[in-house]
Design an enzyme around this catalytic site. Structure first.
Site, PDB file in Angstrom:
ATOM      1  N   CYS A  72       0.864  -1.178   0.000  1.00  0.00           N
ATOM      2  CA  CYS A  72       0.000   0.000   0.000  1.00  0.00           C
ATOM      3  C   CYS A  72       0.903   1.232   0.000  1.00  0.00           C
ATOM      4  O   CYS A  72       1.714   1.398   0.916  1.00  0.00           O
ATOM      5  CB  CYS A  72      -0.863  -0.034   1.263  1.00  0.00           C
ATOM      6  SG  CYS A  72      -1.826   1.449   1.533  1.00  0.00           S
ATOM      7  N   CYS A 181      -0.921   3.767  -6.491  1.00  0.00           N
ATOM      8  CA  CYS A 181      -1.804   3.108  -5.514  1.00  0.00           C
ATOM      9  C   CYS A 181      -1.929   1.681  -5.995  1.00  0.00           C
ATOM     10  O   CYS A 181      -2.160   1.441  -7.195  1.00  0.00           O
ATOM     11  CB  CYS A 181      -3.172   3.787  -5.498  1.00  0.00           C
ATOM     12  SG  CYS A 181      -4.419   2.848  -4.573  1.00  0.00           S
TER      13      CYS A 181
HETATM   14  N1  DGL Z   1      -4.003   0.432  -1.930  1.00  0.00           N
HETATM   15  C1  DGL Z   1      -3.668   1.610  -1.262  1.00  0.00           C
HETATM   16  C2  DGL Z   1      -2.452   2.335  -1.797  1.00  0.00           C
HETATM   17  O1  DGL Z   1      -1.631   1.754  -2.455  1.00  0.00           O
HETATM   18  C3  DGL Z   1      -4.648   2.514  -0.597  1.00  0.00           C
HETATM   19  C4  DGL Z   1      -6.058   2.616  -0.941  1.00  0.00           C
HETATM   20  C5  DGL Z   1      -6.859   3.293   0.146  1.00  0.00           C
HETATM   21  O2  DGL Z   1      -7.244   2.594   1.084  1.00  0.00           O
HETATM   22  O3  DGL Z   1      -7.070   4.523   0.077  1.00  0.00           O
HETATM   23  O4  DGL Z   1      -2.276   3.501  -1.537  1.00  0.00           O
END
Ligand code: DGL
Length: 263
Positions: A72, A181
């Site tokens: 993430c 993301c």
């Molecule tokens: N998958 C996440 C990232 O890479 C975050 C998504 C979220 O929960 O806002 O930032």
């Protein structure tokens, strides 16, 4: 057998898991996501650090994990120092692939597509200063895009029209898009269609898989058939039946809940 914990707020980390699994199918994977606090892109940094530390430490202990991947960007830009202080095993983070995008961009104009938090973090500003000082960097922070990836994995089609509206400000402006993301590689094809004109779309998944391989080495056996790859969420029930179907296609067992409090 080596055990790898992969963590995200939702399904985004599965894009990273798929890259790692493709290279290293003989490890056991534990995929955990904090859907009780989703979306991370709209969370206070202190809450994000506290929750990530709690959930990751609990699972590292429970499953004798050898390596953690914080799959993430939003979490990685703030929690890595605390996690590395608290754990004795390697912790791999994921940050926006600004450097390769700047290198590949001929027009020296790149678009950073990430969460509202990641686009404005100091960490991101430093990456841009360090690796893309010769580029114009446009930024879109979108939670809607994160939700669209969540919906896709629960069986709902992605609206190309809606995506095109979100990406419209970049038309004729950028020749490279960074998926900052981990949710976004899950809708990469739709993003390409919605953007329309030819564009390089870059994410960090393969680089993370290579890093895991470098740290843990090749697996001893290649037989993955008998390995149970587990999935945990934090919410008690979050449309898991629909999601379990996608997980099964990725060799992940049905979701078990850790029931960590909703924020
Ligand atoms: N998958 C996440 C990232 O890479 C975050 C998504 C979220 O929960 O806002 O930032």
């Amino acid at each position: 057998m080596k055990r790898v914990l992969i963590f995200d707020s939702g399904v985004g980390g599965l894009s990273v898991y798929q890259e790692i699994y493709a290279q290293l199918p003989g490890f056991q994977y534990i995929y955990a996501f904090d859907d009780a606090a989703f979306p991370y892109g709209e969370l206070l940094e202190s809450v994000l650090i506290e929750r990530t530390l709690h959930i990751v430490s609990l699972l590292v202990e429970r499953h004798s994990i050898d390596l953690v991947v914080i799959a993430c960007n939003t979490a990685s830009t703030v929690v890595l120092p605390s996690l590395r202080k608290n754990l004795t095993i390697p912790v791999v983070g994921v940050v926006p692939a600004i450097k390769p995008a700047a290198l590949i961009s001929k027009q020296k104009a790149i678009g950073l597509l990430a969460t509202p938090a990641t686009v404005k973090r100091d960490y991101t500003n430093k990456l841009v200063e360090q690796f893309a000082s010769d580029c114009e960097v446009f930024r879109i922070g979108s939670t809607r895009l994160v939700e669209m990836a969540e919906e896709k994995l629960r069986g709902k089609a992605v609206s190309i029209t809606e995506l095109a509206e979100i990406l419209h400000p970049w038309q004729d402006k950028v020749d490279s898009i960074v998926l900052g993301c981990t949710h976004f590689p899950l809708i990469k094809q739709e993003i390409a269609v919605a953007f329309g004109s030819p564009v390089h779309i870059i994410d960090s998944g393969l680089a993370i898989a290579n890093r895991v391989k470098a740290l843990l080495g090749e697996q001893a056996t290649a037989s993955s058939a008998s390995i149970l790859n587990l999935t945990y969420n934090s919410a008690a029930n979050n449309h898991v039946a629909a999601l379990n179907r996608s997980l099964q296609e990725m060799q992940l067992e049905a979701i078990q809940s850790l029931c960590y409090p909703k924020i």
